[in-house]
Design a protein around this motif. Structure first.
Motif, PDB file in Angstrom:
ATOM      1  N   GLN A 337     -50.602  99.128 -36.453  1.00  0.00           N
ATOM      2  CA  GLN A 337     -49.603  99.499 -35.121  1.00  0.00           C
ATOM      3  C   GLN A 337     -48.769  98.844 -35.477  1.00  0.00           C
ATOM      4  N   LEU A 338     -47.573  99.162 -35.677  1.00  0.00           N
ATOM      5  CA  LEU A 338     -46.530  98.772 -35.504  1.00  0.00           C
ATOM      6  C   LEU A 338     -45.876  98.444 -34.249  1.00  0.00           C
ATOM      7  N   ASN A 339     -45.686  96.983 -34.458  1.00  0.00           N
ATOM      8  CA  ASN A 339     -45.352  96.483 -33.710  1.00  0.00           C
ATOM      9  C   ASN A 339     -43.771  95.517 -32.806  1.00  0.00           C
ATOM     10  N   ALA A 340     -42.926  95.708 -33.882  1.00  0.00           N
ATOM     11  CA  ALA A 340     -41.357  95.459 -33.811  1.00  0.00           C
ATOM     12  C   ALA A 340     -40.983  95.783 -35.421  1.00  0.00           C
ATOM     13  N   LEU A 341     -39.941  95.918 -35.343  1.00  0.00           N
ATOM     14  CA  LEU A 341     -38.838  96.756 -36.441  1.00  0.00           C
ATOM     15  C   LEU A 341     -37.073  96.283 -36.412  1.00  0.00           C
ATOM     16  N   PHE A 342     -36.730  96.203 -36.658  1.00  0.00           N
ATOM     17  CA  PHE A 342     -35.007  95.602 -37.022  1.00  0.00           C
ATOM     18  C   PHE A 342     -34.883  96.668 -38.615  1.00  0.00           C
ATOM     19  N   TRP A 343     -33.446  96.798 -37.454  1.00  0.00           N
ATOM     20  CA  TRP A 343     -33.036  97.137 -39.392  1.00  0.00           C
ATOM     21  C   TRP A 343     -30.956  96.889 -39.074  1.00  0.00           C
ATOM     22  N   ASP A 346     -25.291  97.715 -44.682  1.00  0.00           N
ATOM     23  CA  ASP A 346     -24.100  97.647 -44.955  1.00  0.00           C
ATOM     24  C   ASP A 346     -22.748  97.293 -44.134  1.00  0.00           C
ATOM     25  N   THR A 347     -22.374  98.220 -43.600  1.00  0.00           N
ATOM     26  CA  THR A 347     -21.112  98.146 -42.476  1.00  0.00           C
ATOM     27  C   THR A 347     -21.674  97.169 -41.311  1.00  0.00           C
ATOM     28  N   SER A 348     -22.620  97.528 -40.470  1.00  0.00           N
ATOM     29  CA  SER A 348     -22.446  95.967 -39.732  1.00  0.00           C
ATOM     30  C   SER A 348     -22.883  94.631 -40.372  1.00  0.00           C
ATOM     31  N   LYS A 349     -23.184  94.608 -41.417  1.00  0.00           N
ATOM     32  CA  LYS A 349     -22.984  93.236 -42.086  1.00  0.00           C
ATOM     33  C   LYS A 349     -21.684  92.962 -42.470  1.00  0.00           C
ATOM     34  N   GLN A 350     -20.658  93.795 -42.808  1.00  0.00           N
ATOM     35  CA  GLN A 350     -19.301  93.483 -42.655  1.00  0.00           C
ATOM     36  C   GLN A 350     -18.958  93.057 -41.902  1.00  0.00           C
ATOM     37  N   ASN A 351     -19.362  93.972 -40.284  1.00  0.00           N
ATOM     38  CA  ASN A 351     -18.956  94.143 -39.147  1.00  0.00           C
ATOM     39  C   ASN A 351     -19.592  92.093 -38.122  1.00  0.00           C
ATOM     40  N   TYR A 352     -20.521  91.498 -39.099  1.00  0.00           N
ATOM     41  CA  TYR A 352     -21.156  90.759 -38.085  1.00  0.00           C
ATOM     42  C   TYR A 352     -20.015  89.025 -39.102  1.00  0.00           C
ATOM     43  N   GLU A 353     -20.265  89.380 -40.254  1.00  0.00           N
ATOM     44  CA  GLU A 353     -19.532  88.545 -41.238  1.00  0.00           C
ATOM     45  C   GLU A 353     -17.638  88.125 -40.157  1.00  0.00           C
ATOM     46  N   MET A 372     -41.416 101.303 -26.114  1.00  0.00           N
ATOM     47  CA  MET A 372     -41.070 100.008 -26.876  1.00  0.00           C
ATOM     48  C   MET A 372     -39.383  99.591 -26.388  1.00  0.00           C
ATOM     49  N   VAL A 373     -39.028  98.428 -26.113  1.00  0.00           N
ATOM     50  CA  VAL A 373     -38.031  97.659 -25.889  1.00  0.00           C
ATOM     51  C   VAL A 373     -36.699  97.955 -27.299  1.00  0.00           C
ATOM     52  N   PHE A 374     -35.813  98.445 -26.370  1.00  0.00           N
ATOM     53  CA  PHE A 374     -34.281  98.310 -27.655  1.00  0.00           C
ATOM     54  C   PHE A 374     -33.624  97.501 -27.295  1.00  0.00           C
ATOM     55  N   VAL A 375     -33.477  96.711 -28.320  1.00  0.00           N
ATOM     56  CA  VAL A 375     -32.629  95.566 -28.858  1.00  0.00           C
ATOM     57  C   VAL A 375     -31.346  95.689 -29.224  1.00  0.00           C
ATOM     58  N   LYS A 384     -10.048  94.688 -29.966  1.00  0.00           N
ATOM     59  CA  LYS A 384     -11.749  94.450 -28.509  1.00  0.00           C
ATOM     60  C   LYS A 384     -12.172  95.466 -27.730  1.00  0.00           C
ATOM     61  N   ARG A 385     -13.192  96.169 -29.032  1.00  0.00           N
ATOM     62  CA  ARG A 385     -14.150  97.024 -28.450  1.00  0.00           C
ATOM     63  C   ARG A 385     -15.678  96.595 -29.324  1.00  0.00           C
ATOM     64  N   CYS A 386     -16.348  97.608 -28.751  1.00  0.00           N
ATOM     65  CA  CYS A 386     -17.727  96.982 -29.037  1.00  0.00           C
ATOM     66  C   CYS A 386     -18.223  97.113 -29.899  1.00  0.00           C
ATOM     67  N   VAL A 387     -19.012  96.478 -30.944  1.00  0.00           N
ATOM     68  CA  VAL A 387     -19.532  96.721 -32.108  1.00  0.00           C
ATOM     69  C   VAL A 387     -20.574  96.789 -32.255  1.00  0.00           C
ATOM     70  N   THR A 388     -21.163  97.084 -33.191  1.00  0.00           N
ATOM     71  CA  THR A 388     -23.256  96.729 -32.827  1.00  0.00           C
ATOM     72  C   THR A 388     -23.312  96.259 -34.362  1.00  0.00           C
ATOM     73  N   PHE A 389     -23.852  95.376 -34.385  1.00  0.00           N
ATOM     74  CA  PHE A 389     -24.321  94.507 -35.659  1.00  0.00           C
ATOM     75  C   PHE A 389     -25.699  94.744 -36.337  1.00  0.00           C
ATOM     76  N   GLY A 390     -26.506  95.009 -35.784  1.00  0.00           N
ATOM     77  CA  GLY A 390     -27.849  95.743 -35.695  1.00  0.00           C
ATOM     78  C   GLY A 390     -28.679  96.003 -34.477  1.00  0.00           C
ATOM     79  N   ALA A 391     -30.045  96.555 -34.473  1.00  0.00           N
ATOM     80  CA  ALA A 391     -30.546  96.467 -33.561  1.00  0.00           C
ATOM     81  C   ALA A 391     -32.391  97.269 -34.203  1.00  0.00           C
ATOM     82  N   SER A 392     -32.943  97.046 -32.878  1.00  0.00           N
ATOM     83  CA  SER A 392     -34.226  96.512 -32.889  1.00  0.00           C
ATOM     84  C   SER A 392     -35.446  97.107 -32.266  1.00  0.00           C
ATOM     85  N   LEU A 393     -36.169  97.785 -32.161  1.00  0.00           N
ATOM     86  CA  LEU A 393     -37.484  98.030 -30.977  1.00  0.00           C
ATOM     87  C   LEU A 393     -38.619  97.244 -31.255  1.00  0.00           C
TER      88      LEU A 393
END
Length: 856
Positions: A337-343, A346-353, A372-375, A384-393
């Protein structure tokens, strides 16, 4: 209106280039209004002997019919002339009406009275659609297509019946009226195990109608011919004005299904989607299906996904990893059973860099049916705007889950952030200490200060200056550690809070939330609360629903990411096109700042330059060998803007600025540059005195520069593979070109009519090409979701239903403040007697006292 419908259908066929139109030859309910050229079907056939020989061949009967609708030849009492295909001269026989006693004629049928006094109805269609025995079709699909069109024009629905095969090859195929067969007289559902469930009422009433058609194959050829035909119906046919309400026209097209699917990613339900389509097409009669049919499609698609929801999502992410550049995902299962997921893409990786120095993450709830909890991981970009680096369930909010999540984060990005901002979740705190040992962990100040009214008495909070004194200590960014501890102790003594347990606990945690303890952390001023995460969570919650499947939630997430990146492109565009207004005599300094910074950051820098001229002056200077120590005084006390963290250092006072004349290094005691990455007004005041015309390059941080992420990267979508994404771009480009054509021809009716005629011809050509590559309904759903919904092997099962602290069980204990807030928001009625709120006239003391006086 006709042109409008044609254009909508044209776009339907354009979208077919992405998802080819489903024409399931086994599904006779999906009847479409397809035009058929009469010349393709009215072929004479003179070799009567060949047809008779084929007819007499031995056949094996295969009862592969739908709904147990068997066609029995004995039910049709054909005369010898009726069963013959060709006459002795080899000419085609036209279907003849069995009675000339016409009782009435209306709509698309004529009503007749039979010899026994019973009524029957004969369809009235255009001459090109009148059936002719012996008509030849190129294959069985072409014959079915013709009969669908005939049924639509006649006003009845059809369904398939008996099919005969020989050596696995179809030799004859029957289709009957949808009202054929005996009606069901049972009132109970025999499919139910206990046989006590009442049979649901159906909108299709069978009347034992004998109308049918039979096609027979020509040996050694794919062609078929019209073998038998009965056109008499024992029921009234549907009027053409109401044909859009028939079962045949209530089947949703491929584009309608795709329209529902796409709008669901914006949290637009099937009902609203149906109403939008009615407006687009100019009326409900031009829309396939009713509102309930559109709602049922959403239900059916969820049922079709069923237990393969998690497996479908993992397969979809694996397809992206194989086709999309630098896409990464990690998942974990517990007993399959799926317990956790993270994805991450490429654009998020460049934003994080570029912007991953400070990261905030906070869990949000009620985004999917499995609770499931979304993180999401959130940062601040160069605007100075919000940018998402990644997400998880995550299924659980425990320490092990957060450890796995942070390790997946570290594996994906390769480095930990400088500072992480979260709430006071103990599981998060422990996981960060284990996985990010060198990262500064900061608690959200808002979560802490918001609890203040619950931890001190009402009199202390509202009848004194405690709140103002408390905020002046904890929110002051220029205060040092020793000053903070002294002022905290004095505050506790002043308001007699030395024994307050919560105050003691917060003082013990002071290094995790007080700004004085983060002065040496680069860019620590960017985030002091999790408000950025709360803002992102709100954006995701606006397009998600607690009943969503994992795949529906993923589509909603992708829609939010596309809007976020489109906003980044928009701000980049504004930066490159809007010429700022120079407001100060330091023109060279302002122009240089406007050329290197984004527009948002430049406006902040410009404000600091302006205040360096208005409110700052050099009080004294101590010269050294290469460095000067200047004391800058802020002469004018300014009003602090509580909406901006940049103004906490603008109060009056003296600030020490150390300036090196050789290498142009500079440092101010307010430490605005260390905390936010831009020069303060005190430094600009000194640069003006030393006639420095530009900001030294070492102090222009890359994270605030303009155009550091190419637009092509921001426009890159990770929703599709390379091939399908390109097809969709071409389809939308074609629709844009069509829209331009309409705009150009909107004022010329004649040219618009000619354009419509050419479009109809082109639609016919596309329809014929689409029929050559039929796609099943299951394949279409797979196309919508980008993976196989019913794989042979299910490697990942759906996650269990979990109950987390914020999943909305309704049993959460509410605090006194929350109860008081809810009660205060309720509208209370006033007493009609005394006008005071909180009671009515029956319990009014004034009225009771009057009654006592009168009785006395």
């Amino acid at each position: 209106m006709r042109l409008h419908v044609i254009l909508i259908e044209y776009f339907t066929y354009i979208d077919i280039s992405i998802m080819i139109t489903v024409m399931d030859d086994l599904d006779m309910h999906d009847i479409e209004n397809n035009h058929l050229d009469e010349e393709n079907h009215q072929f004479g056939y003179t070799d009567s002997e060949f047809l008779h020989n084929e007819e007499n061949q031995s056949e094996t009967k295969d009862m592969n019919d739908i709904g147990n609708d068997h066609y029995d030849e004995e039910n049709h009492q054909f005369r010898s002339g009726d069963s013959e295909i060709l006459d002795n001269d080899g000419n085609q026989l036209e279907i003849q009406v069995q009675s000339d006693n016409v009782a009435a004629e209306y709509g698309s049928c004529k009503e007749f009275i039979g010899a026994d006094g019973s009524l029957f109805w004969i369809p009235v269609v255009e001459p090109g659609w009148i059936p002719t025995l012996g008509s030849i079709f190129k294959d069985i699909k072409d014959a079915i297509k013709w009969y669908k069109g005939y049924a639509l024009r006649s006003g009845f629905n059809i369904r398939k019946s008996t099919e005969r095969k020989k050596s696995g090859i179809i030799t004859s195929k029957y289709f009957i009226c949808n009202r054929g067969g005996l009606p069901n007289t049972s009132i109970l559902d025999t499919i139910s195990d206990d046989h006590n469930k009442q049979l649901r009422n159906s909108n299709c009433k069978r009347t034992n109608c004998k109308a049918f058609v039979a096609f027979k194959a020509i040996p050694h050829s794919s062609e078929v011919y019209l073998w038998r035909f009965e056109q008499q119906h024992n029921h009234k046919l549907i009027n053409q004005d109401c044909m859009h309400l028939s079962r045949a026209k209530r089947q949703l097209s491929v584009v309608d299904q795709a329209f529902i699917h796409k709008l669901s990613s914006a949290k637009v339900g099937a009902t609203t989607t149906y109403r939008l389509m009615c407006v687009i097409k100019g009326g409900c009669e031009f829309v396939d299906g009713l509102e309930i049919d559109w709602k049922n499609f959403t239900r059916d698609i969820n049922c079709h996904i069923g237990g393969t929801d998690a497996n479908l999502l993992i397969t979809k992410l694996q397809n992206r990893k194989e086709n999309v550049t630098n896409f990464t995902y990690e998942y974990r299962c517990d007993k399959k059973q799926l317990n956790a997921l993270f994805w991450v893409d490429d654009t998020s990786k460049q934003n994080y860099e570029l912007f991953g120095d400070v990261v905030s993450f906070d869990a949000t709830y009620r985004t999917n049916r499995y609770c499931m909890v979304f993180v999401p991981f959130t940062g601040i970009d160069n605007h100075k705007r919000c940018v998402t680096f990644g997400a998880s369930l995550l299924c659980r909010e425990d320490t092990n889950s957060y450890i796995w999540l942070l390790r997946s984060f570290l594996k994906c990005f390769g480095k930990a952030p400088i500072m992480v901002v979260t709430d006071q979740d103990p599981a998060m705190k422990k996981a960060i200490e284990i996985v990010f040992p060198y990262t500064k962990h900061r608690f959200c100040m808002w979560h802490i200060t918001s609890k203040l009214p619950l931890k001190v008495s009402w009199e202390t909070m509202n009848e004194s200056d405690f709140k103002a004194d408390f905020n002046s200590i904890v929110w002051d960014s220029k205060i040092v550690v020793n000053d903070f501890e002294m002022r905290w102790d004095a505050l506790m003594v002043k308001y007699k809070l030395q024994d307050n347990k919560w105050m003691k606990d917060m003082f013990d945690l002071r290094s995790s939330w007080i700004p004085a303890y983060f002065k040496d952390v680069p860019m620590s001023g960017l985030m002091r609360t999790t408000s950025r995460s709360e803002s992102e969570n709100s954006a995701f919650n606006r397009v998600s629903h607690h009943g969503y499947t994992l795949n529906n939630f993923m589509n909603a997430f992708e829609s939010v990411m596309e809007r976020q990146r489109n906003n980044q492109i928009k701000f980049d565009f504004d930066t490159s096109t809007i010429i700022p207004i120079i407001k100060t005599p330091l023109e060279d300094m302002e122009k240089h700042a406007s050329m290197v910074y984004t527009r948002t950051i430049f406006l902040m820098v410009q404000r600091e330059i302006l205040h360096s001229l208005v409110s700052c002056s050099q009080k004294s200077v101590t010269s050294g060998v290469v460095s000067d120590i200047c004391i800058v005084v802020v002469e004018k006390k300014e009003k602090v803007d509580i909406d901006s963290e940049w103004n906490f250092n603008t109060s009056e006072g003296d600030f020490e600025v150390e300036f090196n004349r050789e290498d142009l290094t500079v440092k101010c005691s307010c430490m605005l540059f260390e905390r936010f990455g831009i020069f303060c007004r005190h430094i600009f005041c000194i640069l003006k005195i030393y006639d420095i015309q530009e900001i030294p390059s070492r102090y222009i941080l890359k994270r605030w520069r303009r155009d550091i992420i190419p637009t092509t990267v921001l426009k890159r979508t990770f929703r599709y593979s390379d091939s399908s994404g390109n097809v969709e771009k071409v389809a939308y480009k074609a629709f844009s070109m069509l829209d331009q054509c309409l705009s150009s021809l909107s004022n010329d009716d004649k040219k618009l009519e000619e354009f419509m005629q050419k479009l109809e011809v082109f639609m016919t050509d596309i329809g014929e090409q689409g029929d050559k590559v039929p796609v099943t309904k299951e394949d279409h759903i797979d196309k919508l979701y980008g993976a196989t919904t019913n794989p042979e092997v299910v490697d990942v099962e759906n996650p269990p239903m979990v109950k987390n602290k914020g999943s909305g069980t309704g049993k959460r204990l509410k605090s006194a403040l929350e109860k008081a807030t809810i009660q205060g928001n309720k509208q209370s009625r006033s007493c009609k007697t005394c006008g005071v709120k909180g009671h009515n006239s029956r319990k009014c003391l004034t009225l009771l006292n009057k009654s006592k006086v009168q009785s006395a």
